[in-house]
Design a protein around this motif. Structure first.
Motif, PDB file in Angstrom:
ATOM      1  N   SER A   1      -4.525   0.716   3.089  1.00 39.75           N
ATOM      2  CA  SER A   1      -5.420  -0.432   3.159  1.00 39.75           C
ATOM      3  C   SER A   1      -6.842   0.013   3.506  1.00 39.75           C
ATOM      4  O   SER A   1      -7.061   1.058   4.109  1.00 39.75           O
ATOM      5  CB  SER A   1      -4.916  -1.416   4.225  1.00 39.75           C
ATOM      6  OG  SER A   1      -4.918  -0.810   5.503  1.00 39.75           O
TER       7      SER A   1
ATOM      8  N   HIS B   1       0.968  -5.215  12.156  1.00 39.16           N
ATOM      9  CA  HIS B   1       1.246  -6.061  10.994  1.00 39.16           C
ATOM     10  C   HIS B   1       1.766  -7.423  11.431  1.00 39.16           C
ATOM     11  O   HIS B   1       2.593  -7.504  12.351  1.00 39.16           O
ATOM     12  CB  HIS B   1       2.247  -5.357  10.086  1.00 39.16           C
ATOM     13  CG  HIS B   1       1.724  -4.050   9.537  1.00 39.16           C
ATOM     14  ND1 HIS B   1       1.601  -2.927  10.316  1.00 39.16           N
ATOM     15  CD2 HIS B   1       1.274  -3.720   8.311  1.00 39.16           C
ATOM     16  CE1 HIS B   1       1.107  -1.938   9.576  1.00 39.16           C
ATOM     17  NE2 HIS B   1       0.897  -2.388   8.355  1.00 39.16           N
TER      18      HIS B   1
ATOM     19  N   ARG C   1     -12.403   3.142   6.562  1.00 36.14           N
ATOM     20  CA  ARG C   1     -11.579   3.852   5.580  1.00 36.14           C
ATOM     21  C   ARG C   1     -11.579   3.056   4.296  1.00 36.14           C
ATOM     22  O   ARG C   1     -11.195   1.886   4.291  1.00 36.14           O
ATOM     23  CB  ARG C   1     -10.135   3.992   6.090  1.00 36.14           C
ATOM     24  CG  ARG C   1      -9.235   4.750   5.103  1.00 36.14           C
ATOM     25  CD  ARG C   1      -7.828   4.937   5.622  1.00 36.14           C
ATOM     26  NE  ARG C   1      -7.048   3.699   5.621  1.00 36.14           N
ATOM     27  CZ  ARG C   1      -5.814   3.588   6.099  1.00 36.14           C
ATOM     28  NH1 ARG C   1      -5.223   4.636   6.637  1.00 36.14           N
ATOM     29  NH2 ARG C   1      -5.186   2.441   6.043  1.00 36.14           N
TER      30      ARG C   1
ATOM     31  N   THR D   1       0.841  -1.209   0.000  1.00 35.56           N
ATOM     32  CA  THR D   1       0.000   0.000   0.000  1.00 35.56           C
ATOM     33  C   THR D   1       0.870   1.251   0.000  1.00 35.56           C
ATOM     34  O   THR D   1       0.971   1.945  -1.005  1.00 35.56           O
ATOM     35  CB  THR D   1      -0.952   0.003   1.214  1.00 35.56           C
ATOM     36  OG1 THR D   1      -0.189  -0.038   2.420  1.00 35.56           O
ATOM     37  CG2 THR D   1      -1.917  -1.161   1.146  1.00 35.56           C
TER      38      THR D   1
END
Ligand code: TXA
Ligand code: MG
Length: 325
Positions: free
Chosen positions: A178, A63, A192, A31
């Motif tokens: 993302s 992550h 989002r 991203t």
């Protein structure tokens, strides 16, 4: 000095070593470039906010190398499992309830009872996660309010000199952040829009509510379950800011030499270091609440914290916790 590391095994090993030492390392994802820190190290996470100049403790995405790793820290439901199978590794972030055993620093999740998790697809991100062997908290690697970076040059122009290293990871395939999907309640909320489009999500799990801001999602969650899912952590004890004196039944959140006379003291930073204080803030509120409640304290008294640098974010959180309920 910010080291620019190449994508060799040596470069990746060096980046992992820096992360283990609590340093900040920017790395490529499919991203945008992320600004990574050991998600379990509250001080390292606080340094992210400082390096970005973020005025508030927005929650960060954690992550992971695999869905199995992610789901050891949050509780997936059937929707999350289906989405993970379909879109991970990839540009989708899922907001799910934290497990009680989750070792991620409270600051990384801004004190929320949920955690945003993602399994990135970029080879450099994966190799770094494998070499590091733990969760990496990473917002986009830009100064707050700036444009998200998709190259080493972008990262260096915003954060050069403020972070330990950046891995030259080549290009970011997706180039925008993302998709963030909140699955912490019965309805799925799009928080989002991003790399995975809405139609693809709906084909996988059915209706997704859109056009919802984080605040609205939190409000509706709070309404569904008042007192249970308080969006931003508010202690059970009332809180008073900028305390200049202490009553006998106060639990004191100290910054620097503690005011005398409190029944209970949690020290944010004896040396009055704002980074250390930010790293310890949520721990301190939780601890004073639990211990203070047990000891019959009537309230938390928070000593003044200067309103510059990370102090702005600390005061923002304290004023939310102090707001009338
Ligand atoms: O593509 C991306 O997502 C990049 C790469 C580096 O992974 N990261 C990124 O992080 O864009 P950041 O910090 O710039 O954006 C994280 C978004 C914010 O809008 C934040 O409010 C939301 O995710 N978020 C994080 N944790 C959350 C939580 N527990 N509940 C609701 N929203 C959350
Ligand atoms: Mg960002």
């Amino acid at each position: 000095m910010t080291e620019v590391l190449d994508r060799t095994d040596r470069g990746i090993a060096r980046a992992a070593e820096l992360l283990r030492a609590g340093e900040l390392v920017a790395f490529g994802t499919e991203t945008v470039y992320g600004l990574g820190a050991d998600a379990r190290n509250a001080r390292a996470v606080a340094a992210i906010f400082q390096a970005k100049g973020r005025p508030h403790f927005n929650p960060l995405i954690c992550h992971y190398l695999s869905p199995e790793d992610a789901f050891r820290h949050v509780t997936p439901d059937a929707r999350a499992e289906r989405l993970a199978e379909m879109f991970w590794p990839g540009p989708l972030t899922l907001v799910l309830p934290r497990r009680v055993t989750c070792p991620v620093a409270l600051l990384a999740g801004a004190g929320l009872e949920t955690l945003a998790v993602r399994v990135p697809a970029h080879a450099v991100a994966q190799r770094l996660l494998a070499a590091f062997g733990g969760p990496i908290a990473a917002p986009s690697a830009n100064r707050s309010g700036g444009v998200s970076p998709t190259s080493v040059a972008h990262v260096m122009s915003g954060l050069g000199g403020r972070i330990a290293a950046v891995i030259d990871s080549g290009t970011c395939r997706v180039g925008l952040e993302s998709t963030v999907l909140d699955l912490s309640g019965p309805a799925a909320f799009l928080l989002r829009p991003g790399g995975v489009n809405l139609e693809a999500l709906e084909a996988c799990i059915g209706q997704v509510r859109r056009g919802v801001t984080l605040d609205q999602a939190e409000q509706s969650r709070t309404l569904r379950s008042p007192g249970m899912l308080v969006s931003h952590y508010a202690p059970a004890l009332p809180l008073r800011m900028n305390a200049a004196a202490v009553a006998a039944d106060d639990a004191l959140l100290a910054f620097g030499p503690p005011l005398p006379g409190a029944r209970l003291v949690f020290q944010l930073s004896a040396a009055e270091n704002l980074n250390e204080a930010a790293a310890r803030l949520f721990e301190g509120l939780h601890w004073l609440d639990a211990q203070g409640g047990a000891l019959g304290c009537a309230r938390i008294a928070a000593m003044a914290v200067p309103a510059h640098g990370l102090g702005l974010a600390i005061n923002d959180r304290l004023s939310r916790a102090a707001a009338p309920r």
